[in-house]
Write a protein that holds these residues in place. Structure first.
Motif, short mmCIF file in Angstrom:
data_model
loop_
_atom_site.label_atom_id
_atom_site.label_comp_id
_atom_site.label_asym_id
_atom_site.label_seq_id
_atom_site.Cartn_x
_atom_site.Cartn_y
_atom_site.Cartn_z
N THR A 1 1.23 -7.20 4.78
CA THR A 1 0.93 -5.86 4.31
C THR A 1 2.00 -4.85 4.71
OG1 THR A 1 -1.44 -6.33 4.50
CG2 THR A 1 -0.81 -4.02 4.30
N VAL A 2 2.39 -4.04 3.75
CA VAL A 2 3.28 -2.91 3.99
C VAL A 2 2.57 -1.66 3.52
CG1 VAL A 2 5.43 -1.79 3.34
CG2 VAL A 2 5.39 -4.24 3.70
N SER A 3 2.55 -0.64 4.34
CA SER A 3 1.94 0.62 3.89
C SER A 3 2.87 1.78 4.20
CB SER A 3 0.58 0.85 4.55
OG SER A 3 0.73 1.23 5.90
N MET A 4 2.91 2.72 3.29
CA MET A 4 3.79 3.88 3.44
C MET A 4 3.10 5.11 2.88
SD MET A 4 7.34 2.17 2.09
CE MET A 4 8.03 0.72 2.89
N LYS A 5 3.25 6.21 3.58
CA LYS A 5 2.71 7.48 3.11
C LYS A 5 3.83 8.35 2.57
CE LYS A 5 -1.66 8.16 5.51
NZ LYS A 5 -2.36 8.41 4.24
N ALA A 6 3.54 9.03 1.48
CA ALA A 6 4.56 9.84 0.82
C ALA A 6 5.15 10.88 1.75
CB ALA A 6 3.97 10.51 -0.42
N ARG A 7 4.30 11.50 2.56
CA ARG A 7 4.80 12.60 3.40
C ARG A 7 5.79 12.11 4.46
NH1 ARG A 7 -0.73 12.31 4.99
NH2 ARG A 7 -1.01 11.38 7.04
N LEU A 32 0.85 -1.18 0.00
CA LEU A 32 0.00 0.00 0.00
C LEU A 32 0.89 1.24 0.00
CD1 LEU A 32 -2.59 -1.20 2.68
CD2 LEU A 32 -2.37 -1.86 0.27
N LEU A 33 1.43 1.54 -1.15
CA LEU A 33 2.32 2.69 -1.29
C LEU A 33 1.51 3.91 -1.70
CD1 LEU A 33 4.70 0.79 -0.98
CD2 LEU A 33 5.80 1.94 -2.91
N LYS A 93 5.98 2.90 -6.86
CA LYS A 93 5.70 1.48 -6.66
C LYS A 93 6.02 0.64 -7.89
CE LYS A 93 0.70 1.62 -7.80
NZ LYS A 93 0.57 3.05 -8.13
N THR A 94 5.99 1.23 -9.08
CA THR A 94 6.26 0.45 -10.29
C THR A 94 7.71 0.03 -10.37
OG1 THR A 94 4.51 1.71 -11.43
CG2 THR A 94 5.99 0.39 -12.80
N VAL A 95 8.65 0.98 -10.23
CA VAL A 95 10.07 0.63 -10.29
C VAL A 95 10.46 -0.25 -9.10
CG1 VAL A 95 10.88 2.72 -9.08
CG2 VAL A 95 12.40 1.52 -10.68
#
Length: 450
Positions: free
Chosen positions: A223-229, A25-26, A32-34
């Motif tokens: 599950t891995v999730s990361m927020k851009a900020r 969950l990027l 996320k593509t590269v």
């Protein structure tokens, strides 16, 4: 171009390699593509765990973004891909090519399942949230293919755009029902209770107290999730509301439609059969035009067109991206000013090169995966969408890594006292559920060593 992964990207790469099932969950703009392609390359060429990969993505992302990323990075130059889009004959030819990665648009997944004799030991579902409907043909096709797949990765930045109920179908494809149950009825009975119903018919469900935490815990191990900020120095995001005001006569028509579900106009009669239809009709009136029962278009007002013209002028020559929803929105905008709709690969390239002063985009057809940040930093919502997923994804076309301007401005043209205001509130409310999921399974790079 040389790829030097950020710490969060290296973490995600290692996670994919060490987990046969991954929900990544990027947040939009985190690359996320590269990241996924790098993990595939390592699994394919370093450890020899993968031989043939299938990527399922939205049409434009399948056709443009994935092949472009493979060509872009030096470390991926030895990888080959075949894009399975176009006519049936073109798709068959694409499948006959020898390639490491086969990329198909999600609309053709059912066709692929029925006609493809190739076996895939790894599948990437780009925009996992597009599989949230367990009754859709694409879900059923992927469900049938899933048992033969050794590795699967689900990518999205918006896993619960319409609430926690979306998660069941998404994770059912990933782990075949191990964590949230094999059947939707199981999931509903364990974690939800009826919210709105009429007799025996239940129209909606709401989570039981504490259910959200249990659900998050159930899926956290894959599950891995990361927020851009949290990981990037993102440009400042400024959200602005540009209000327009209906005249007394226009307000009378709007309220009349709202109360009676029927509107008499010189160009024809408009009726709304139910609440969903009424919502659409009120959105159309707020935007300035409405479809009649005989498919004609009647103009109600030009308030939003005037506001759009003012906003474009105030941009002082800076490129502007305009999001519309109804076909008559596009036609009316095109009559008022010189614009170009972004549809083809050439359109996207020209936008990123700064060749298009005012561009039109439809969230449903161009909301996912496209990199438009090089072409401008101003987005204007001419018509709002109820979909949090499409809203966030469209904003993320400009507000993402690689944006050169320090500020991205999102303008919302809102008809005061209409359903436009309600839509904005609903979008804000839905974000609470989604943000809770993201935060609950957020990767802790400092404490996790994978």
């Amino acid at each position: 171009m040389k790829f030097v992964p950020h710490a969060y990207q290296q973490y995600a790469i290692n996670y994919i390699k060490s987990h046969p099932i991954t929900a990544l969950l990027l947040d939009m703009g985190l690359g996320k593509t590269v990241t996924t392609l790098t993990a595939i390359r390592d699994l394919m060429y370093d450890t020899f765990e993968v031989k043939r990969v299938l990527v399922v993505a939205p049409l434009r992302v399948a056709r443009d973004t994935w092949p472009e990323e493979i060509r872009k990075w030096d470390h991926l130059k030895n990888m080959t891909c075949s894009v399975v889009v176009g006519t049936a004959a073109e798709r068959r030819r694409a499948l006959q090519k020898q390639a490491d990665i086969y990329i198909v648009n999600r609309e053709n997944l059912v066709w692929l399942y029925e006609h493809c004799k190739l076996s895939f030991d790894m599948v990437v579902l780009d925009e996992l949230s597009s599989f949230k409907n367990h009754q859709s043909k694409r879900f059923k096709a992927m469900k049938a293919m899933r048992p033969k797949v050794k590795r699967i990765v689900g990518l999205t930045g918006t896993p619960t755009g319409n609430g926690l109920m979306d998660l069941w179908a998404e994770f059912r494809l990933l782990d075949m029902g191990e964590r949230l149950g094999r059947f939707i009825s199981q999931y509903r009975s364990l974690y939800f209770k009826p919210d709105r119903y009429n007799g025996q018919i239940v129209y909606s469900y709401k989570p039981l107290p504490g259910a959200a935490d249990v659900i998050y815990h159930q899926v956290s191990d894959i599950t891995v999730s990361m927020k851009a900020r949290d990981y990037l120095k993102m440009p400042k995001l400024v959200s602005v509301i540009k209000e327009v005001y209906l005249s007394d006569e226009e307000r009378k028509r709007y309220n009349g439609m709202k109360k009676s579900l029927v509107l008499e106009l010189p160009g024809g009669e408009v009726t709304a059969a139910n609440a969903a239809s009424l919502t659409l009709k009120l959105c159309q009136i707020a935007s300035g035009a409405i479809y009649t029962d005989d498919k004609g278009v009647v103009t109600i007002h030009d308030r939003k067109l005037d506001a759009l013209e003012d906003l474009v002028e105030s941009a002082n020559g800076k490129p502007v991206l305009v999001a519309y929803w109804f076909k008559h929105d596009k036609e009316r905008i095109q009559k008022r000013m010189k614009v170009r709709e972004l549809k083809s690969s050439k359109d996207f390239a020209d936008w990123n090169e700064g060749k298009i002063p005012v561009a039109l985009i439809h969230p449903a057809s161009a909301g996912h995966g496209l990199n438009l940040q090089r072409g401008g930093s101003i987005l204007i919502w001419f018509t709002m969408t109820w979909s949090l997923e499409l809203y966030q994804q469209t904003v993320a076309r400009l507000w993402r890594q690689g944006q050169t301007d320090q500020t991205v401005v999102v303008q919302h043209i809102v008809a005061k006292g209409t359903i436009d205001e309600r839509i904005l509130k609903v979008l804000e409310h839905k974000d609470g559920t989604q943000a809770a999921l993201i935060d609950a399974v957020r990767a802790d790079l400092k404490m996790t060593n994978v």
